[in-house]
Motif scaffolding. Sequence first.
Motif, short mmCIF file in Angstrom:
data_model
loop_
_atom_site.label_atom_id
_atom_site.label_comp_id
_atom_site.label_asym_id
_atom_site.label_seq_id
_atom_site.Cartn_x
_atom_site.Cartn_y
_atom_site.Cartn_z
N TYR A 144 -4.35 61.87 28.43
CA TYR A 144 -3.71 61.03 29.44
C TYR A 144 -4.72 60.02 29.98
N TRP A 145 -4.21 58.80 30.27
CA TRP A 145 -5.04 57.71 30.74
C TRP A 145 -4.62 57.34 32.16
N PHE A 146 -5.59 57.23 33.04
CA PHE A 146 -5.30 57.00 34.45
C PHE A 146 -4.47 55.73 34.70
N PRO A 147 -4.73 54.60 34.03
CA PRO A 147 -3.91 53.41 34.30
C PRO A 147 -2.42 53.61 34.09
N ASP A 148 -2.04 54.60 33.27
CA ASP A 148 -0.61 54.84 33.05
C ASP A 148 0.10 55.24 34.34
N TYR A 149 -0.60 55.95 35.23
CA TYR A 149 0.03 56.31 36.50
C TYR A 149 0.39 55.07 37.30
N LEU A 150 -0.45 54.06 37.24
CA LEU A 150 -0.20 52.83 38.00
C LEU A 150 1.04 52.11 37.47
N ALA A 151 1.13 51.99 36.15
CA ALA A 151 2.30 51.33 35.57
C ALA A 151 3.57 52.13 35.82
N ASP A 152 3.48 53.45 35.70
CA ASP A 152 4.65 54.30 35.97
C ASP A 152 5.14 54.10 37.39
N LEU A 153 4.21 54.11 38.35
CA LEU A 153 4.59 53.95 39.76
C LEU A 153 5.22 52.59 39.99
N ASP A 154 4.67 51.56 39.39
CA ASP A 154 5.22 50.21 39.57
C ASP A 154 6.66 50.13 39.07
N ILE A 155 6.91 50.73 37.92
CA ILE A 155 8.27 50.70 37.36
C ILE A 155 9.22 51.54 38.22
N LEU A 156 8.76 52.68 38.72
CA LEU A 156 9.60 53.49 39.59
C LEU A 156 9.95 52.75 40.88
N LEU A 157 8.99 52.01 41.43
CA LEU A 157 9.29 51.22 42.64
C LEU A 157 10.27 50.09 42.31
N ASP A 158 10.12 49.48 41.14
CA ASP A 158 11.12 48.48 40.73
C ASP A 158 12.51 49.09 40.74
N HIS A 159 12.61 50.29 40.21
CA HIS A 159 13.92 50.96 40.08
C HIS A 159 14.51 51.34 41.44
N TYR A 160 13.68 51.94 42.30
CA TYR A 160 14.22 52.50 43.54
C TYR A 160 14.20 51.54 44.72
N THR A 161 13.17 50.73 44.84
CA THR A 161 12.99 49.96 46.08
C THR A 161 13.03 48.46 45.89
N GLY A 162 12.96 47.97 44.65
CA GLY A 162 13.04 46.53 44.42
C GLY A 162 11.93 45.79 45.15
N ASP A 163 12.32 44.82 45.98
CA ASP A 163 11.35 44.00 46.71
C ASP A 163 10.93 44.61 48.04
N ARG A 164 11.47 45.75 48.41
CA ARG A 164 11.12 46.35 49.69
C ARG A 164 9.71 46.91 49.66
N VAL A 165 8.99 46.74 50.76
CA VAL A 165 7.68 47.39 50.87
C VAL A 165 7.90 48.87 51.14
#
Length: 305
Positions: free
Chosen positions: A82-103
Motif C-alpha cells: 500500500y502507498w500512502f498517497p492513495d489515501y489522499l486520492a481516496d479521501l478526495d474522491i469520497l468528499l467529491d461524492h458526499y460533500t461536493g463543494d462544501r467544506v
Amino acid sequence: MYQPRKLSRTEFVPVRHLQYHVRQWGESDAAQPPLVLVHGWMDVSASWQFVVDAMRTDRWIIAPDWRGFGLTRADGPPPDNYWFPDYLADLDILLDHYTGDRVVDLVGHSMGGNAAMIYSGVRPQRIRRLVNLEGFGMPETRPAQAPGRYAQWIDEVKALHRGENTLKAYASADGVAQRLMKTNPRLPGDKADWLARQWAAPNAQGQWEILGEAAHKIVSAQLYRLDETLEIYRRITAPVLSVTASDDSLSLWWKNTFTLAQYKERIRSVPNLLSADVRDAGHMMHHDQPEELARLLENFLQIPG
C-alpha cells in the motif's frame, strides 16, 4: 456487550477499483459542515462509535474504512503493498461524492491523522477545521537509508507472496476481544466484545480473521521526507487542534529515536494551531476516554468563523 446509542448506516461507494465501505451517522444539515472521521492503522470506521455516542450535538458524520481495512476491498485480488498517497486520492474522491463543494471538519487518528494533515495542506480549501489525534508522522530519514529501504521492501513483498507475514487468526470473537484488551489494558470488556465483532470476522473455517490486509505490514519503499512534510503543514489554512494522550506512545514505539518533543516541534509549522491533552489515555484515546475526547472535539469544532 456495549450497546451503541446512535445507530450508523453503511454503504459501498466505488472508488478507484475499490468498493469503499462508508459508515454514516446523522443526516445532512445545511447549518453545519459535514464531520469526516478517518481511522488509524489496523482500525476500522466502527471504532469511532464510542466518541459518536458521547457527542452532545447531532452532526452528519462520515467515516470510511480505509482501503484494505474493514470492509473496503479491491474488485480483484488484493494489492501486495500500500502507498500512502492513495489515501489522499481516496479521501478526495469520497468528499467529491458526499460533500461536493462544501467544506468539512476533518478528524484523523494515528495513520488517519497523518493522512488528514497531509490532505489538508494539499487541499486546504476543502477543510474548515482539522483535528489530529496523535498523527505523529514517522522518524526523520536520511538519503543514505534508501538502498537498504528498497531492499527491505523487496524482501517483504517476496515474503508476503510466500505466505509469510500473515495476520493471526483467532478461534472466536472472544479471542479477538482478549487480544484487544491485552494491547490496551484500559479497554473495558463490554467495549472489547463489541469492537471485536467490528474489527474481525469469521472465515470459511470458522476462525476469526482481522479485517485488514497483511500487505499493510510491508515497509514503505520510500523514505519519510520531513522537509516535504513541514512544507505541507505550512500550507494548511484551517485551524488545527493537535491532541495527544497522557501516555507517551512514541517513546514506547521508537525507543527515543523519535520523541514527543520532536513531534511537538514539527507541529509548530502549522500556522493556526491549538494543542490539548487527554488524561488517563493511551494512543487509542477514542476508546479510553471517549467522553473527554468528544468534549474537546465539540468545543473546537463549534468555534465560529
